[in-house]
Design a protein around this motif. Structure first.
Motif, PDB file in Angstrom:
ATOM      1  N   ASP A  50       1.461  19.870   4.269  1.00 17.39           N
ATOM      2  CA  ASP A  50       1.158  18.444   4.255  1.00 17.39           C
ATOM      3  C   ASP A  50       0.931  17.995   5.687  1.00 17.39           C
ATOM      4  O   ASP A  50       1.836  18.108   6.529  1.00 17.39           O
ATOM      5  CB  ASP A  50       2.312  17.640   3.656  1.00 17.39           C
ATOM      6  CG  ASP A  50       2.507  17.885   2.176  1.00 17.39           C
ATOM      7  OD1 ASP A  50       1.549  18.314   1.513  1.00 17.39           O
ATOM      8  OD2 ASP A  50       3.632  17.647   1.685  1.00 17.39           O
ATOM      9  N   LEU A  80      -5.720  11.369  -0.461  1.00 19.13           N
ATOM     10  CA  LEU A  80      -5.630  12.630   0.258  1.00 19.13           C
ATOM     11  C   LEU A  80      -6.890  13.440   0.051  1.00 19.13           C
ATOM     12  O   LEU A  80      -7.645  13.224  -0.906  1.00 19.13           O
ATOM     13  CB  LEU A  80      -4.416  13.450  -0.178  1.00 19.13           C
ATOM     14  CG  LEU A  80      -4.542  14.336  -1.426  1.00 19.13           C
ATOM     15  CD1 LEU A  80      -3.420  15.353  -1.436  1.00 19.13           C
ATOM     16  CD2 LEU A  80      -4.537  13.573  -2.705  1.00 19.13           C
ATOM     17  N   ILE A  93      -3.144  14.020   4.081  1.00 20.96           N
ATOM     18  CA  ILE A  93      -2.644  12.799   3.456  1.00 20.96           C
ATOM     19  C   ILE A  93      -2.906  11.631   4.407  1.00 20.96           C
ATOM     20  O   ILE A  93      -2.420  11.625   5.535  1.00 20.96           O
ATOM     21  CB  ILE A  93      -1.144  12.932   3.143  1.00 20.96           C
ATOM     22  CG1 ILE A  93      -0.921  14.126   2.206  1.00 20.96           C
ATOM     23  CG2 ILE A  93      -0.597  11.637   2.556  1.00 20.96           C
ATOM     24  CD1 ILE A  93       0.520  14.541   2.047  1.00 20.96           C
ATOM     25  N   PRO A  96      -0.752   7.430   1.725  1.00 28.72           N
ATOM     26  CA  PRO A  96       0.322   7.630   0.750  1.00 28.72           C
ATOM     27  C   PRO A  96       0.884   6.299   0.252  1.00 28.72           C
ATOM     28  O   PRO A  96       0.823   5.291   0.950  1.00 28.72           O
ATOM     29  CB  PRO A  96       1.368   8.407   1.539  1.00 28.72           C
ATOM     30  CG  PRO A  96       1.139   8.001   2.954  1.00 28.72           C
ATOM     31  CD  PRO A  96      -0.339   7.769   3.081  1.00 28.72           C
TER      32      PRO A  96
END
Length: 184
Positions: A50, A80, A93, A96
């Motif tokens: 991530d 994303l 990402i 979010p």
């Protein structure tokens, strides 16, 4: 979260390649998820990578990874992008749920050496907040947040996490678990 056939070593090698491509393109990013927790003393993970970045940098970041040989994807979720390095999935990402990725978010993440590469790494509080605020009725994963809580509980400012996730019923349920398991 997507499980892949990648090993932990594969993840670390992809992290080196991805971070080099983003640095070369002058795109600031922050390492999050399981590898961020591992960098702070948590267990190894075999999930995905991530990387958090500002929305304005998302398209350039995906292109930088594509130029480095990654297979890019723009899934329909809209928060994303994905890039594949063989069996290793990198999630880029940028929007979010409940969290704004901006200069402050990036600068709040301390620089840390991860597998011999210096990069910004999410604090445990930010890992928990992003995971808790992402939970929805059909996407509830307490296993991953409990793993973070157990692994690095001494490093977590629990009051900060509670305050930042106060409006989430899933976070409230998580804190009931944390309290009952005496993890905070």
């Amino acid at each position: 979260m997507t499980d892949t056939d990648a090993s932990f070593e594969d993840l670390l090698e992809t992290l080196k390649r991805a971070s080099a491509a983003l640095r070369e393109a002058d795109i600031p990013f922050v390492l999050g998820g399981g590898i961020a927790v591992w960098a702070r003393g948590g267990p190894e993970t075999e999930h995905d990578l991530d990387l958090f970045l500002k929305p304005a940098d998302a398209d350039r970041a995906l292109q930088a990874l594509a130029d480095a040989g990654f297979r890019p994807e723009k899934p329909p979720e809209g928060w994303l992008y994905k890039a594949w390095d063989g069996d290793v999935l990198v999630d880029l990402i940028f929007d979010p749920s409940g969290v704004t990725i901006d200069d402050e978010f990036i600068e709040r993440a301390p620089e840390t050496e991860v597998h011999a590469v210096r990069m910004r790494v999410l604090r445990p509080e930010d890992v928990l907040v992003t995971k808790l605020l992402a939970m929805r009725e059909h996407a509830v994963d307490y296993e991953s947040v409990l793993e973070v809580a157990r692994a690095v509980r001494e490093q977590i400012d629990w009051d900060e996490v509670r305050k930042r996730t106060d409006g989430s019923p899933y976070a409230k349920a998580f804190f009931t678990l944390i309290d009952e398991l005496d993890l905070d």
